[in-house]
Design a protein around this motif. Structure first.
Motif, PDB file in Angstrom:
ATOM      1  N   GLY A  69       0.845  -1.186   0.000  1.00 32.68           N
ATOM      2  CA  GLY A  69       0.000   0.000   0.000  1.00 32.68           C
ATOM      3  C   GLY A  69       0.880   1.236   0.000  1.00 32.68           C
ATOM      4  N   LYS A  70       0.290   2.390  -0.254  1.00 38.43           N
ATOM      5  CA  LYS A  70       1.099   3.611  -0.316  1.00 38.43           C
ATOM      6  C   LYS A  70       1.448   4.070   1.099  1.00 38.43           C
ATOM      7  CE  LYS A  70       1.444   7.950  -2.839  1.00 38.43           C
ATOM      8  NZ  LYS A  70       0.789   8.822  -3.856  1.00 38.43           N
ATOM      9  N   ALA A  89      10.655   7.785  -3.913  1.00 34.32           N
ATOM     10  CA  ALA A  89       9.816   8.724  -3.166  1.00 34.32           C
ATOM     11  C   ALA A  89       9.267   9.811  -4.082  1.00 34.32           C
ATOM     12  CB  ALA A  89      10.613   9.342  -2.020  1.00 34.32           C
ATOM     13  N   GLU A  90      10.115  10.313  -4.970  1.00 31.82           N
ATOM     14  CA  GLU A  90       9.691  11.348  -5.918  1.00 31.82           C
ATOM     15  C   GLU A  90       8.590  10.816  -6.835  1.00 31.82           C
ATOM     16  OE1 GLU A  90       9.526  14.957  -8.032  1.00 31.82           O
ATOM     17  OE2 GLU A  90      10.403  14.473  -6.081  1.00 31.82           O
ATOM     18  N   TYR A  91       8.753   9.608  -7.331  1.00 33.11           N
ATOM     19  CA  TYR A  91       7.766   9.008  -8.227  1.00 33.11           C
ATOM     20  C   TYR A  91       6.411   8.855  -7.530  1.00 33.11           C
ATOM     21  CZ  TYR A  91       5.741   5.821 -11.673  1.00 33.11           C
ATOM     22  OH  TYR A  91       4.929   5.247 -12.620  1.00 33.11           O
ATOM     23  N   LEU A  92       6.452   8.500  -6.239  1.00 27.92           N
ATOM     24  CA  LEU A  92       5.225   8.299  -5.477  1.00 27.92           C
ATOM     25  C   LEU A  92       4.685   9.591  -4.864  1.00 27.92           C
ATOM     26  CD1 LEU A  92       6.154   4.959  -3.656  1.00 27.92           C
ATOM     27  CD2 LEU A  92       4.450   5.243  -5.462  1.00 27.92           C
ATOM     28  N   GLY A  93       5.459  10.675  -4.969  1.00 28.45           N
ATOM     29  CA  GLY A  93       5.048  11.946  -4.381  1.00 28.45           C
ATOM     30  C   GLY A  93       5.065  11.918  -2.866  1.00 28.45           C
ATOM     31  N   ASN A 121       3.609   5.423   8.539  1.00 28.09           N
ATOM     32  CA  ASN A 121       3.901   4.175   7.829  1.00 28.09           C
ATOM     33  C   ASN A 121       5.093   4.383   6.904  1.00 28.09           C
ATOM     34  OD1 ASN A 121       1.710   2.735   8.953  1.00 28.09           O
ATOM     35  ND2 ASN A 121       0.319   3.613   7.441  1.00 28.09           N
ATOM     36  N   VAL A 122       6.084   3.502   7.016  1.00 31.95           N
ATOM     37  CA  VAL A 122       7.328   3.635   6.258  1.00 31.95           C
ATOM     38  C   VAL A 122       7.625   2.349   5.497  1.00 31.95           C
ATOM     39  CG1 VAL A 122       9.833   4.025   6.422  1.00 31.95           C
ATOM     40  CG2 VAL A 122       8.270   5.246   7.961  1.00 31.95           C
ATOM     41  N   VAL A 123       8.053   2.490   4.247  1.00 28.42           N
ATOM     42  CA  VAL A 123       8.635   1.366   3.515  1.00 28.42           C
ATOM     43  C   VAL A 123      10.104   1.695   3.296  1.00 28.42           C
ATOM     44  CG1 VAL A 123       8.708   0.091   1.338  1.00 28.42           C
ATOM     45  CG2 VAL A 123       6.515   0.614   2.400  1.00 28.42           C
TER      46      VAL A 123
END
Length: 214
Positions: A69-70, A89-93, A121-123
């Motif tokens: 999940g995001k 991170a940039e791609y996902l905003g 929440n962190v990936v």
């Protein structure tokens, strides 16, 4: 675990293409640990090749969303995964932080660089998994700062049993774009290595600490 076989083969193909992964069964490398190894992996090289960099960035980002999940934040493990982590991170905003091996001895004495709120929440993004020690060290630092670590996404893993055991022990879910088995398969199918070299490379992976090129 790898996300899917097609992605694993494609990722192995591009890593071999730019020499991010080098296979030298006849002239082994020596790792910092002292291990003799027929493979050397430096995935930071992909940052120098825009089409491949973009493939890795977009594929990792999409797999993160599907698997976890995001999240609220992407965290890169210093230093190898800072570049690719920022791109994801940039791609996902999303916001980005990175985690040092240990806290600085000067200034603000941070181990985590960037803004991280408790409970977010962190990936975690990694470039390479060997034993998993440094990767899991970063996870522990994030948890100590009250982050909710959803899991880790890495470009490549050697698939050592010790790394599998370490991740299981720490209850951290790991997903990778490619792995050692897929790499050997792709290298053999494209005539990058011979049948004999494939056997040598497989024997190393089964027992890297005791492996001898001769």
């Amino acid at each position: 675990m790898i996300f899917n076989k097609d992605t694993a083969r494609k990722t192995a193909e591009v890593l071999l293409q730019v020499n991010a992964i080098k296979l030298q069964p006849k002239e082994p490398f020596t790792w910092a640990s002292g291990w003799k190894s027929p493979i050397y992996c430096d995935n930071r090289i992909v940052l120098s090749y825009p089409p491949i960099r973009n493939y890795i960035r977009e594929t990792m980002a999409k797999q993160i969303e599907k698997q976890y999940g995001k999240p609220d934040v992407i965290a890169g493990v210093a230093t190898g995964a800072i570049g690719i982590g920022m791109l994801v991170a940039e791609y996902l905003g999303l916001p980005f932080v990175y985690v040092r091996p240990e806290a600085k001895s000067h200034g603000r004495q941070n181990q985590i660089e960037g803004h991280l709120e408790p409970g977010q929440n962190v990936v975690v993004v990694e470039d390479l998994i060997s034993t998993g020690k440094s990767s899991l060290n970063a996870v522990r630092a994030l948890k100590e700062n009250h982050a909710n670590v959803k899991g880790m996404m890495a470009i490549f893993t050697y698939g050592f049993q010790i790394s599998k055991d370490n991740f299981e022990k720490e209850h951290v879910h790991l997903t990778t774009l490619s792995d050692y088995e897929s790499l050997l398969e792709q290298a053999f199918n494209t005539n990058y290595i011979s049948t004999k070299e494939q056997a040598i490379l497989a024997s190393w992976n089964a027992n890297p600490a005791e492996w001898n090129a001769n």
